[in-house]
Design an enzyme around this catalytic site. Sequence first.
Site, PDB file in Angstrom:
ATOM      1  N   LEU A  19      48.940  33.615  36.119  1.00 16.91           N
ATOM      2  CA  LEU A  19      48.968  32.490  35.189  1.00 16.91           C
ATOM      3  C   LEU A  19      50.032  32.666  34.116  1.00 16.91           C
ATOM      4  CD1 LEU A  19      45.136  31.969  34.853  1.00 16.91           C
ATOM      5  CD2 LEU A  19      46.745  30.173  35.522  1.00 16.91           C
ATOM      6  N   ASN A 100      47.250  35.293  26.948  1.00 20.64           N
ATOM      7  CA  ASN A 100      46.829  35.220  28.342  1.00 20.64           C
ATOM      8  C   ASN A 100      46.478  36.578  28.953  1.00 20.64           C
ATOM      9  OD1 ASN A 100      46.971  33.927  31.234  1.00 20.64           O
ATOM     10  ND2 ASN A 100      48.445  35.597  31.282  1.00 20.64           N
ATOM     11  N   TYR A 171      33.437  40.853  30.815  1.00 21.75           N
ATOM     12  CA  TYR A 171      34.450  39.791  30.850  1.00 21.75           C
ATOM     13  C   TYR A 171      33.911  38.500  30.241  1.00 21.75           C
ATOM     14  CZ  TYR A 171      37.699  36.431  33.047  1.00 21.75           C
ATOM     15  OH  TYR A 171      38.603  35.430  33.297  1.00 21.75           O
ATOM     16  N   LYS A 175      35.309  36.566  26.931  1.00 22.77           N
ATOM     17  CA  LYS A 175      35.819  35.204  27.032  1.00 22.77           C
ATOM     18  C   LYS A 175      35.022  34.237  26.160  1.00 22.77           C
ATOM     19  CE  LYS A 175      39.347  35.679  29.784  1.00 22.77           C
ATOM     20  NZ  LYS A 175      40.706  35.524  29.219  1.00 22.77           N
ATOM     21  N   THR A 205      44.792  34.394  41.075  1.00 20.77           N
ATOM     22  CA  THR A 205      45.418  35.504  40.365  1.00 20.77           C
ATOM     23  C   THR A 205      44.936  36.805  40.986  1.00 20.77           C
ATOM     24  OG1 THR A 205      43.663  35.837  38.718  1.00 20.77           O
ATOM     25  CG2 THR A 205      45.301  34.123  38.239  1.00 20.77           C
TER      26      THR A 205
END
Length: 302
Positions: A19, A100, A171, A175, A205
Amino acid sequence: MTGICSGHVAVVTGAGRGLGRAHALALAAEGARVVVNDLGAGPDGQGTSADPAQEVADEIRARGGEAVAHRGDIATGEGAASLVTAALETFGRLDALVNNAGFVRDRMLVNLDEDDWDAVVRVHLKGHFLPLRHAAAHWRAEAKADRGPHARVVNTTSGAGLLGSVGQGNYAAAKAGIVGLTLVAAAELGRYGVQVNAVAPAARTRMTENVFPEAMAAPPDGTFDAMAPANVSPLVVWLASAGSAGVTGQVFEAEAGRITVMEGWHPGPTADKGDRWAPAEAGEAVRRLLAGARRARPAYGA
């Protein structure tokens, strides 16, 4: 291309692959000069390499754009500060920050080591905070000097952070924290001319292609590649441009050709006794409220 970022300078973290690379190329195609940051770590955050950042910077220059590679660790104060310095010393200004960078170390909670928790939260959440903090300090100084920046920050959250995701406690928590950071930054930095938004992308990804190989695979017949990272980049570019004036404190999902505005937390059904509840009657009230509430979407993998 419309050149909606002409004359602007954009920093993209984790821009060596996936990304981030797509965002950097798309920003450059729209006229931005780009600082390409990437530590060159593996999918689990191990190791370093100068190659990914340099390769993307070289690719931008080969296409007629302007770019410089930055290989610092943006989850350190020194690395984040040098990222802003690289933009200012190379191009003389900073207009947009696209956060990112990240990696995953997936485990079920009962098997999740403290080191794996710390590493993932560090790169995602701290790796958003520190570049944002140093960029914001620069923009605040610009505002106080009456140079009135019209700056943009695009953070990267995830559906895992919005809904939860089985096997990704570290994660998902990081986030979700990025969403909270986005809302606070938008509220605090607006006075300095800074807009802050977040994007929750779904794309192919290194973090997704092995976990969901069939869903993430490119179509063999050359038809629309719904999971191509470049599908997310047009929204990121627009949010990073002057064209997004007035849009701040928002979270968007972006996947294939779809853009969704996430509406966040809103008060649902409520009950007010006007006095202290007893535990049992509080429970009865909660049961009634839940029966009238909108059902939440399940966590990924549930």
